[in-house]
Enzyme design. Structure first.
Site, PDB file in Angstrom:
ATOM      1  N   TYR A 150      71.342  75.245  58.492  1.00  0.00           N
ATOM      2  CA  TYR A 150      72.000  76.190  57.597  1.00  0.00           C
ATOM      3  C   TYR A 150      71.159  77.456  57.444  1.00  0.00           C
ATOM      4  O   TYR A 150      71.677  78.577  57.477  1.00  0.00           O
ATOM      5  CB  TYR A 150      72.198  75.493  56.254  1.00  0.00           C
ATOM      6  CG  TYR A 150      72.794  76.293  55.133  1.00  0.00           C
ATOM      7  CD1 TYR A 150      74.170  76.473  55.046  1.00  0.00           C
ATOM      8  CD2 TYR A 150      71.994  76.800  54.113  1.00  0.00           C
ATOM      9  CE1 TYR A 150      74.738  77.163  53.980  1.00  0.00           C
ATOM     10  CE2 TYR A 150      72.545  77.486  53.048  1.00  0.00           C
ATOM     11  CZ  TYR A 150      73.919  77.669  52.984  1.00  0.00           C
ATOM     12  OH  TYR A 150      74.463  78.353  51.923  1.00  0.00           O
ATOM     13  N   LYS A 154      72.317  81.208  58.359  1.00  0.00           N
ATOM     14  CA  LYS A 154      72.387  82.254  57.341  1.00  0.00           C
ATOM     15  C   LYS A 154      71.460  83.423  57.678  1.00  0.00           C
ATOM     16  O   LYS A 154      71.784  84.586  57.406  1.00  0.00           O
ATOM     17  CB  LYS A 154      72.047  81.674  55.972  1.00  0.00           C
ATOM     18  CG  LYS A 154      73.084  80.701  55.432  1.00  0.00           C
ATOM     19  CD  LYS A 154      74.422  81.368  55.184  1.00  0.00           C
ATOM     20  CE  LYS A 154      75.376  80.466  54.431  1.00  0.00           C
ATOM     21  NZ  LYS A 154      76.669  81.129  54.133  1.00  0.00           N
TER      22      LYS A 154
END
Length: 258
Positions: A150, A154
């Site tokens: 993640y 991001k």
């Protein structure tokens, strides 16, 4: 009296992940600011009860379907004034949870799907010579706080926003990111149910001594979409109760001896 630059009257803004914990607040805040909000999520049921003027349905984990749905919307309705790319997902909290399949799935929704969503919107904005894009990223894009796949995805969105800012600035298209820390949404409920003392370990990391609220994240996104931020592009605004400002626990435990 001149209209407040924070108002969005007459502007159409698409918000992805609109049915989620942050998404529902984004929709309400933007609608209250006068925007015509287009809600995007996987199903119509996800959008029930929201003050939206229209919807686009797709699973952002499927990049081709995402691009097709957004392209069809733009073909039928014309360019958007703004987009808040908010949808995201993670369950791999540390490297022990990762394998090739998990890495691919988290990249698919958080980075590849976000690109498929925003790319056709950006092109349409450039044709109209106006537009504002906000990605909801995470403090995980700025430092390592777990969730490695993640985090990588991001961080990719931060770089992507900077690319849009630089290459599409001449077309009056702005792109920025909001990086929340821990946000008190229903996503925390299962953790707190399993460990009622969890916040005793979490909150000392935050200089403000608390999590942030979805409203605080939405207000930052509203600012960046609005004309109040007309000269702001290519930046990341942490909304993190001070987490990325420094290491409070180091100061307290090592220097202050608390």
């Amino acid at each position: 009296m001149p209209q407040s630059p924070f108002r969005l009257d007459g502007k159409t803004v698409l918000i992805s992940g609109a049915g989620g914990g942050i998404g529902r607040t984004l929709v309400q805040i933007f609608a209250d600011a006068g925007a015509k909000v287009i809600g995007a999520d996987r199903t119509a049921a996800d959008l029930e009860g929201l003050p939206i003027a229209g919807s686009v349905l797709f699973d952002q984990a499927d990049a081709k379907a995402t691009r097709a749905a957004i392209s069809a919307y733009l073909e039928a309705n014309g360019p958007l004034d703004g987009v808040v790319a908010n949808a995201g997902f993670t369950r791999a909290e540390h490297f022990g949870h990762l394998n090739d399949d998990v890495w691919s799935s988290e990249m698919a929704i958080n980075l590849n799907g976000a690109y498929a969503l925003v790319d056709p919107i950006t092109e349409a904005m450039a044709s109209a010579n106006k537009g504002s894009i906000v990605f909801v990223t995470s403090v995980n894009a700025l430092g390592h706080y777990g969730n490695p796949a993640y985090s990588a995805a991001k961080a990719g969105l931060v770089a992507y926003a900077k690319g849009i800012a630089v290459e599409y600035g001449e077309k009056n298209v702005r792109a920025n990111t909001v990086a929340p820390g821990s946000v008190r949404t229903p996503a925390w409920d299962h953790r707190l149910a399993a460990d009622g003392t969890l916040l005793d370990n979490v909150l000392p990391h935050y200089p403000l001594g608390r999590m942030v609220s979805p409203t605080e994240v939405a207000n930052a996104a509203l600012f960046l979409i609005s004309d109040a931020a007309s000269g702001v592009t290519g930046v990341t605004i942490p909304v993190d109760a001070g987490l990325t400002a420094g290491n409070l626990r180091f100061v307290d435990e090592v220097l202050r001896g608390r």
